[in-house]
Design a protein around this motif. Structure first.
Motif, PDB file in Angstrom:
ATOM      1  N   PRO A 117       0.830  -1.203   0.000  1.00  0.00           N
ATOM      2  CA  PRO A 117       0.000   0.000   0.000  1.00  0.00           C
ATOM      3  C   PRO A 117       0.866   1.256   0.000  1.00  0.00           C
ATOM      4  CG  PRO A 117      -0.843  -1.598   1.577  1.00  0.00           C
ATOM      5  CD  PRO A 117       0.476  -2.120   1.107  1.00  0.00           C
ATOM      6  N   TRP A 118       0.392   2.284  -0.676  1.00  0.00           N
ATOM      7  CA  TRP A 118       1.217   3.480  -0.876  1.00  0.00           C
ATOM      8  C   TRP A 118       1.697   4.095   0.430  1.00  0.00           C
ATOM      9  CZ3 TRP A 118      -0.048   8.141   1.230  1.00  0.00           C
ATOM     10  CH2 TRP A 118      -1.361   8.296   1.701  1.00  0.00           C
ATOM     11  N   ASN A 119       0.848   4.057   1.486  1.00  0.00           N
ATOM     12  CA  ASN A 119       1.233   4.697   2.744  1.00  0.00           C
ATOM     13  C   ASN A 119       2.262   3.896   3.536  1.00  0.00           C
ATOM     14  OD1 ASN A 119      -0.805   2.731   3.223  1.00  0.00           O
ATOM     15  ND2 ASN A 119      -1.262   3.655   5.216  1.00  0.00           N
ATOM     16  N   LEU A 120       2.579   2.677   3.068  1.00  0.00           N
ATOM     17  CA  LEU A 120       3.575   1.848   3.746  1.00  0.00           C
ATOM     18  C   LEU A 120       4.851   1.683   2.931  1.00  0.00           C
ATOM     19  CD1 LEU A 120       1.270  -1.015   5.110  1.00  0.00           C
ATOM     20  CD2 LEU A 120       2.095   1.003   6.342  1.00  0.00           C
ATOM     21  N   GLN A 121       4.861   2.241   1.733  1.00  0.00           N
ATOM     22  CA  GLN A 121       5.987   1.964   0.842  1.00  0.00           C
ATOM     23  C   GLN A 121       7.313   2.475   1.388  1.00  0.00           C
ATOM     24  OE1 GLN A 121       5.019   3.225  -3.160  1.00  0.00           O
ATOM     25  NE2 GLN A 121       3.443   1.637  -3.399  1.00  0.00           N
TER      26      GLN A 121
END
Length: 262
Positions: free
Chosen positions: A23-27
């Protein structure tokens, strides 16, 4: 609240191998995965929320070494109260006594409220060869401690530990305003548990608190029994501080009364 031997990995447990899976917020956290877990590629599993709060393995290992030496050797049991995906519990289980030939702790207990997160912790501990050296408890750590202190007969036999020979390690959530941006972080605003709540629950035993790196040392100093000195250590990776740990002695009732009157 119960002891669990082995929980299955669920759909909330992930070992992402490609950026496109993340997910983008965890990249940005996933891109630091080898700093967090140097052996990530061996099959480390994480829940999405765990990426925000996991202790990097090198830090967890150093904390385990420091806890082993700072805390009196009369303490033979250690309880990790917010086990997460296992980094600190693994470090504690791997810690050795001064002679290097025996485990530092006779018993390591790890408590975690979320079942998928605990499943990841057990899996990750198995990769390090210490899953069977840790007693895993699924439940709320505050309720666990309250039961231990006030009605230990309600716990399973191997959880009825001697309070006098037990130390605590707590890496609580750091939610709330400002912990990542304030020059000095007010520990009274930390959510969902502030400093007074944590110390109030833990004060009867020696305990170590894993806190934001900018935590207000004046607030921590108010918890120190009169005439005592404590260790507060900043832990860094690649020259950047990640967190501090305050190593606090148990507080006798009369010490607590003195602080309340001052």
């Amino acid at each position: 609240m119960k002891r669990v031997n082995k929980l299955p990995l669920t759909s909330q447990c992930h070992h992402w191998t490609r950026l496109g899976e993340v997910p983008w917020n965890l990249q940005k956290y996933w891109q630091q995965r080898f700093t967090i877990f140097p052996y990530y590629n061996e099959g480390i599993y994480m829940t999405p929320d765990a990426w925000f709060g996991v202790t990097p393995e090198p830090v967890a290992n150093q904390i385990a070494r420091d806890l082993s030496s700072i805390i009196s050797t009369s303490k033979t049991t250690v309880i990790d109260l917010f086990a997460g995906v296992g980094a600190n519990a693994i470090g504690l289980a791997l810690a050795t006594a001064e002679d290097g030939s025996t485990p530092r702790w006779e018993k390591v207990i790890a408590v975690e409220l979320d079942a998928p997160t605990l499943a990841c912790a057990q899996h990750n501990a198995s990769l390090h060869g210490v899953a069977d050296n840790i007693i895993w408890v699924l439940g709320d750590s505050f309720k666990f401690l309250d039961t231990l202190l006030n009605s230990p007969e309600n716990l399973e036999d191997d959880l009825q530990v001697d309070v006098e020979s037990t130390a605590l390690f707590a890496s609580p959530p750091w939610g709330g305003p400002g912990y990542s941006t304030d020059d000095i972080f007010d520990l009274n605003t930390m959510e969902p548990y502030n400093l007074d709540q944590l110390h109030g629950a833990y004060r009867r035993m020696d305990h170590a608190l894993y806190l934001p790196r900018t935590s207000d040392l004046r607030q921590i100093s108010k918890l120190v029994p009169d005439g005592s000195k404590i260790d507060v250590v900043q832990y860094c990776i690649e020259g950047a501080s990640k967190a501090m740990v305050a190593y606090l002695p148990a507080t006798r009732d009369e010490d607590e009364d003195t602080h309340m009157e001052s």
